[in-house]
Design a protein around this motif. Structure first.
Motif, PDB file in Angstrom:
ATOM      1  N   MET A  65       0.849  -1.198   0.000  1.00 16.81           N
ATOM      2  CA  MET A  65       0.000   0.000   0.000  1.00 16.81           C
ATOM      3  C   MET A  65       0.880   1.242   0.000  1.00 16.81           C
ATOM      4  N   LYS A  66       0.527   2.220  -0.754  1.00 17.76           N
ATOM      5  CA  LYS A  66       1.274   3.464  -0.889  1.00 17.76           C
ATOM      6  C   LYS A  66       0.547   4.566  -0.120  1.00 17.76           C
ATOM      7  N   LEU A  67       1.233   5.174   0.851  1.00 19.36           N
ATOM      8  CA  LEU A  67       0.626   6.191   1.697  1.00 19.36           C
ATOM      9  C   LEU A  67       1.339   7.528   1.542  1.00 19.36           C
ATOM     10  N   LEU A  68       0.556   8.592   1.503  1.00 20.58           N
ATOM     11  CA  LEU A  68       1.079   9.945   1.460  1.00 20.58           C
ATOM     12  C   LEU A  68       0.799  10.588   2.815  1.00 20.58           C
ATOM     13  N   ILE A  69       1.854  11.003   3.510  1.00 20.60           N
ATOM     14  CA  ILE A  69       1.713  11.569   4.846  1.00 20.60           C
ATOM     15  C   ILE A  69       2.095  13.046   4.823  1.00 20.60           C
ATOM     16  N   LEU A  70       1.159  13.886   5.252  1.00 16.59           N
ATOM     17  CA  LEU A  70       1.375  15.329   5.308  1.00 16.59           C
ATOM     18  C   LEU A  70       1.601  15.758   6.749  1.00 16.59           C
ATOM     19  N   GLY A  71       2.570  16.639   6.970  1.00 13.58           N
ATOM     20  CA  GLY A  71       2.863  17.081   8.335  1.00 13.58           C
ATOM     21  C   GLY A  71       3.762  16.107   9.059  1.00 13.58           C
ATOM     22  N   GLY A  72       4.704  15.510   8.344  1.00 14.72           N
ATOM     23  CA  GLY A  72       5.529  14.440   8.899  1.00 14.72           C
ATOM     24  C   GLY A  72       6.526  14.843   9.956  1.00 14.72           C
ATOM     25  N   THR A  73       6.733  16.150  10.178  1.00  6.40           N
ATOM     26  CA  THR A  73       7.696  16.570  11.189  1.00  6.40           C
ATOM     27  C   THR A  73       7.049  16.895  12.532  1.00  6.40           C
ATOM     28  N   GLY A  74       5.718  16.888  12.600  1.00  6.86           N
ATOM     29  CA  GLY A  74       5.017  17.169  13.852  1.00  6.86           C
ATOM     30  C   GLY A  74       4.918  15.937  14.738  1.00  6.86           C
ATOM     31  N   LEU A  75       4.326  16.105  15.910  1.00  7.31           N
ATOM     32  CA  LEU A  75       4.224  14.999  16.871  1.00  7.31           C
ATOM     33  C   LEU A  75       3.490  13.795  16.281  1.00  7.31           C
ATOM     34  N   VAL A  76       2.286  14.031  15.771  1.00 10.69           N
ATOM     35  CA  VAL A  76       1.507  12.929  15.203  1.00 10.69           C
ATOM     36  C   VAL A  76       2.145  12.460  13.896  1.00 10.69           C
ATOM     37  N   GLY A  77       2.626  13.400  13.091  1.00  9.44           N
ATOM     38  CA  GLY A  77       3.234  13.045  11.818  1.00  9.44           C
ATOM     39  C   GLY A  77       4.441  12.146  11.966  1.00  9.44           C
ATOM     40  N   GLN A  78       5.273  12.409  12.954  1.00 13.03           N
ATOM     41  CA  GLN A  78       6.434  11.558  13.193  1.00 13.03           C
ATOM     42  C   GLN A  78       6.007  10.137  13.528  1.00 13.03           C
ATOM     43  N   GLN A  79       4.972  10.024  14.356  1.00 15.33           N
ATOM     44  CA  GLN A  79       4.453   8.704  14.708  1.00 15.33           C
ATOM     45  C   GLN A  79       3.851   8.011  13.492  1.00 15.33           C
ATOM     46  N   LEU A  80       3.139   8.766  12.671  1.00 13.91           N
ATOM     47  CA  LEU A  80       2.552   8.190  11.460  1.00 13.91           C
ATOM     48  C   LEU A  80       3.624   7.585  10.565  1.00 13.91           C
ATOM     49  N   ILE A  81       4.694   8.335  10.347  1.00 16.44           N
ATOM     50  CA  ILE A  81       5.765   7.843   9.482  1.00 16.44           C
ATOM     51  C   ILE A  81       6.416   6.608  10.085  1.00 16.44           C
ATOM     52  N   ALA A  82       6.729   6.656  11.373  1.00 17.32           N
ATOM     53  CA  ALA A  82       7.378   5.513  12.023  1.00 17.32           C
ATOM     54  C   ALA A  82       6.509   4.264  11.955  1.00 17.32           C
ATOM     55  N   GLN A  83       5.226   4.402  12.254  1.00 14.61           N
ATOM     56  CA  GLN A  83       4.339   3.243  12.242  1.00 14.61           C
ATOM     57  C   GLN A  83       4.087   2.735  10.828  1.00 14.61           C
ATOM     58  N   ALA A  84       3.978   3.658   9.875  1.00 17.48           N
ATOM     59  CA  ALA A  84       3.739   3.254   8.487  1.00 17.48           C
ATOM     60  C   ALA A  84       4.945   2.523   7.916  1.00 17.48           C
ATOM     61  N   LEU A  85       6.138   3.024   8.199  1.00 24.00           N
ATOM     62  CA  LEU A  85       7.347   2.375   7.700  1.00 24.00           C
ATOM     63  C   LEU A  85       7.527   0.990   8.297  1.00 24.00           C
ATOM     64  N   ALA A  86       7.029   0.797   9.513  1.00 26.66           N
ATOM     65  CA  ALA A  86       7.165  -0.500  10.182  1.00 26.66           C
ATOM     66  C   ALA A  86       6.079  -1.486   9.778  1.00 26.66           C
ATOM     67  N   HIS A  87       5.030  -1.009   9.102  1.00 24.19           N
ATOM     68  CA  HIS A  87       3.896  -1.862   8.742  1.00 24.19           C
ATOM     69  C   HIS A  87       4.258  -2.723   7.535  1.00 24.19           C
ATOM     70  N   LYS A  88       4.045  -4.013   7.661  1.00 25.32           N
ATOM     71  CA  LYS A  88       4.444  -4.946   6.601  1.00 25.32           C
ATOM     72  C   LYS A  88       3.675  -4.749   5.310  1.00 25.32           C
ATOM     73  N   ASP A  89       2.456  -4.190   5.380  1.00 18.22           N
ATOM     74  CA  ASP A  89       1.640  -4.031   4.179  1.00 18.22           C
ATOM     75  C   ASP A  89       1.808  -2.666   3.507  1.00 18.22           C
ATOM     76  N   VAL A  90       2.631  -1.815   4.080  1.00 14.73           N
ATOM     77  CA  VAL A  90       2.918  -0.521   3.466  1.00 14.73           C
ATOM     78  C   VAL A  90       4.177  -0.661   2.614  1.00 14.73           C
ATOM     79  N   THR A  91       4.034  -0.449   1.328  1.00 13.46           N
ATOM     80  CA  THR A  91       5.165  -0.607   0.405  1.00 13.46           C
ATOM     81  C   THR A  91       5.955   0.674   0.229  1.00 13.46           C
ATOM     82  N   GLN A  92       5.271   1.824   0.350  1.00 10.76           N
ATOM     83  CA  GLN A  92       5.963   3.108   0.195  1.00 10.76           C
ATOM     84  C   GLN A  92       5.269   4.187   1.005  1.00 10.76           C
ATOM     85  N   VAL A  93       6.075   5.038   1.633  1.00 11.51           N
ATOM     86  CA  VAL A  93       5.584   6.204   2.355  1.00 11.51           C
ATOM     87  C   VAL A  93       6.150   7.443   1.672  1.00 11.51           C
ATOM     88  N   ILE A  94       5.259   8.320   1.253  1.00 11.22           N
ATOM     89  CA  ILE A  94       5.664   9.587   0.660  1.00 11.22           C
ATOM     90  C   ILE A  94       5.396  10.666   1.701  1.00 11.22           C
TER      91      ILE A  94
END
Length: 228
Positions: free
Chosen positions: A1-30
């Protein structure tokens, strides 16, 4: 799954990126940001100016957008500057993603968001919700957390810190929806919504209030273990 994350440097955004990158079904994080993020094999990190977003970038097309873009009136410097970031930038990015064919938008709003609220902050959040609905995504998920706890902010917010302390101290006496919610739980709820969207013939809008976000990371982790 390809996910686009906006606001990646904020508190929630940082968590979103970390969790998405660790998720086995996420193929790419933009994650388009103003400053570079730490590299990762699954991460594409375009450096952008949100005031002048690239119109035809191919990375606007994704399976879902998760938006944690936002600031505070104090940091922005004025109500107008705050509205430009929290409303205009979000809607501009959402419009580009929608035009590129992205079907699902997940937005981190706020408890009490309403375009008619007495608080200017909540008015803006409510207007963003309304304008996202008007864009007509196949699926729109809105999460409305209360005070955010966890993580380290770059700016000092004494009043918020006291409120979070009191929320934890008197947690059992405070209605669940008004208790502070961990940023990891907010991110987990957003990611779960993105990964489990159901599309119907008509526009679908789901709203997750703050009490529904409590413990989201624990619940999703347990479900993942059960599947394995």
């Amino acid at each position: 799954m390809k996910l686009l994350i906006l606001g990646g440097t904020g508190l929630v955004g940082q968590q979103l990126i970390a969790q998405a990158l660790a998720h086995k079904d996420v193929t790419q994080v933009i994650a388009p940001t103003r400053t570079a993020l730490a590299p990762h094999p699954k991460l594409h990190n375009p450096i952008v100016d949100y005031a002048h977003l690239p119109q035809n970038a191919d990375w606007w097309q994704a399976d879902a957008v998760l938006c944690a873009l936002g600031t505070t009136i104090k940091i922005a410097g004025s109500q107008a500057a705050f509205s430009r970031i929290d409303h205009n930038y979000v809607i501009a990015a959402a419009s580009l993603a929608k035009a590129a064919g992205t079907r699902h938008f997940v937005y981190n709003s706020a408890l009490g968001a309403n375009a008619d609220a007495g608080s200017f902050y909540l008015q803006v959040k409510g207007q963003v919700e309304n304008d996202l609905r008007a864009l007509g995504f196949s699926a729109l998920t809105i999460v409305r957390p209360s005070l955010l706890s966890g993580g380290t902010r770059k700016d000092k917010r004494p009043a918020e810190a006291i409120a979070i302390f009191l929320s934890h101290l008197f947690g059992s006496l405070i209605p669940r929806r008004y208790r502070a919610v961990d940023v990891a739980d907010v991110a987990a709820a957003m990611l779960h919504a993105a990964m489990n969207a159901s599309f119907t013939a008509t526009d679908s809008v789901a709203i997750l209030e703050s009490d529904q976000l409590q413990g989201a990371l624990t619940r999703t982790t347990e479900k993942s273990r059960q599947v394995q």
